[in-house]
Write an enzyme that holds these catalytic residues in place. Structure first.
Site, PDB file in Angstrom:
ATOM      1  N   ARG A 146      67.922  72.241  72.767  1.00 52.75           N
ATOM      2  CA  ARG A 146      66.764  72.206  71.871  1.00 52.75           C
ATOM      3  C   ARG A 146      66.042  73.559  71.829  1.00 52.75           C
ATOM      4  NH1 ARG A 146      61.383  70.562  72.215  1.00 52.75           N
ATOM      5  NH2 ARG A 146      61.605  70.325  74.465  1.00 52.75           N
ATOM      6  N   LYS A 147      66.608  74.586  72.412  1.00 54.82           N
ATOM      7  CA  LYS A 147      65.982  75.915  72.409  1.00 54.82           C
ATOM      8  C   LYS A 147      66.258  76.615  71.076  1.00 54.82           C
ATOM      9  CE  LYS A 147      66.347  76.430  77.430  1.00 54.82           C
ATOM     10  NZ  LYS A 147      66.956  77.216  78.534  1.00 54.82           N
ATOM     11  N   THR A 148      65.772  76.012  70.014  1.00 57.31           N
ATOM     12  CA  THR A 148      66.009  76.506  68.660  1.00 57.31           C
ATOM     13  C   THR A 148      64.760  77.209  68.133  1.00 57.31           C
ATOM     14  OG1 THR A 148      65.417  74.297  67.880  1.00 57.31           O
ATOM     15  CG2 THR A 148      67.759  74.791  68.055  1.00 57.31           C
ATOM     16  N   HIS A 286      73.318  79.524  70.405  1.00 53.89           N
ATOM     17  CA  HIS A 286      72.320  79.667  69.339  1.00 53.89           C
ATOM     18  C   HIS A 286      71.164  80.586  69.694  1.00 53.89           C
ATOM     19  CE1 HIS A 286      69.756  76.629  71.381  1.00 53.89           C
ATOM     20  NE2 HIS A 286      70.903  76.078  71.691  1.00 53.89           N
TER      21      HIS A 286
END
Length: 302
Positions: A146-148, A286
């Site tokens: 979830r490190k977006t 990402h």
């Protein structure tokens, strides 16, 4: 006769995504379009060129940018195709054609290219990471995190899926993840799991980050669905996973996840790959990911 169902990654996108593109266009041209004044409304054809190797991803976002600007896009490749040089020389692949008023092509150019480049870069990194894990013999789940980028999560999670990896949880509401701060705040792994289960019910999994074998056992016995063995590597990771399977696998149902510092360079050699592990999760696909290089050039003769 049964109907043939056509699946498209674009069908995954939520209703809100088209509104985000309108906001991106507004951000890029909040006032007067000086360059648009110069080129005018003549109908032109522009070629989308890929200039570095990578997986094509982000087609719906690119299409929607130009749809909102009353242009059309015709693709020569499918989403998920790997774009590369056919002769081993510098990559230059004609990927698509955009047609419409010249000022509107240029109005959408940067938003469309930035989105496509980022999404394709993530898809490329995802495929490379997954391929490396598979080549090392890993049969479990490879997942992103979830490190977006805030406001850009749809694009980045979409790129992971096109690249062939699991996108893990989408947001805080998708799965209950209890990390060290949750555990420290509630006093113990058991307290945190009990509190979470009391409100999330049966429909959500609970994933607990643990720092030791003892914490892993506590999480399993408290009813965690996934136990994340955070920052354990090599023999320590594999020994811990095998012992948890041997001691608790017949009495409890759980998945084991390896996470923390895993990237394409160490996934095979760093002691992360063992089929006693169900999930490898990483942010390397990402964060700080190299984009695929695209450009959009108007044909002066069109």
């Amino acid at each position: 006769m049964a109907a043939t169902q056509t699946h498209s990654y674009a069908h995954l996108l939520p209703p809100s995504w088209k509104g985000k593109i309108a906001e991106w266009l507004k951000e890029d041209c909040p006032s007067f379009d000086w360059g648009g004044y110069v080129v005018g409304e003549d109908t032109k054809r522009a070629t989308l060129w890929c200039k570095s190797e990578g997986v094509l991803a982000g087609v719906p976002f690119f299409d929607e940018v130009f749809k909102q600007l009353e242009c059309t896009v015709e693709w020569k490749y499918k989403e998920g195709d790997y774009l590369s040089s056919s002769d081993g020389k510098k990559v230059k692949v004609a990927v698509a054609e955009v047609r419409g008023p010249s000022r509107k092509i240029l109005l959408g150019e940067r938003v469309a290219l930035n989105t496509l480049a980022r999404c394709s870069g993530i898809a490329t990194a995802s495929r490379k990471f997954s391929d490396k894990a598979r080549q090392a013999g890993f049969k479990g789940i490879v997942a992103g995190t979830r490190k977006t980028t805030p406001g850009f999560r749809d694009v980045e999670k979409y790129g992971m899926i096109v690249g062939g990896v699991d996108m893990h949880r989408y947001d805080l509401s998708s799965m209950v993840m209890l990390k060290d701060n949750h555990i420290w705040s509630t006093g113990s792994v058991s307290n945190a799991v009990k509190a979470a289960r009391s409100v999330c019910g049966f429909s959500l999994r609970i994933d607990v980050e643990v720092q030791s074998h003892a914490e892993a056992v506590e999480a399993i016995e408290a009813g965690a669905d996934v136990v994340m063995l955070d920052n354990l590597v090599g023999d320590d990771l594999i020994a811990c996973a095998k012992k948890l399977r041997a001691d608790h696998g017949s009495t409890h149902k759980f998945l084991l996840e390896s996470s923390g510092g895993i990237d394409v360079d160490n996934v095979a050699e760093g002691g992360h790959v063992d089929n006693s592990i169900d999930i490898i999760s990483t942010s390397s696909i990402h964060q700080s990911t190299k984009h695929v290089d695209f450009s959009l050039k108007i044909d002066p003769s069109s």
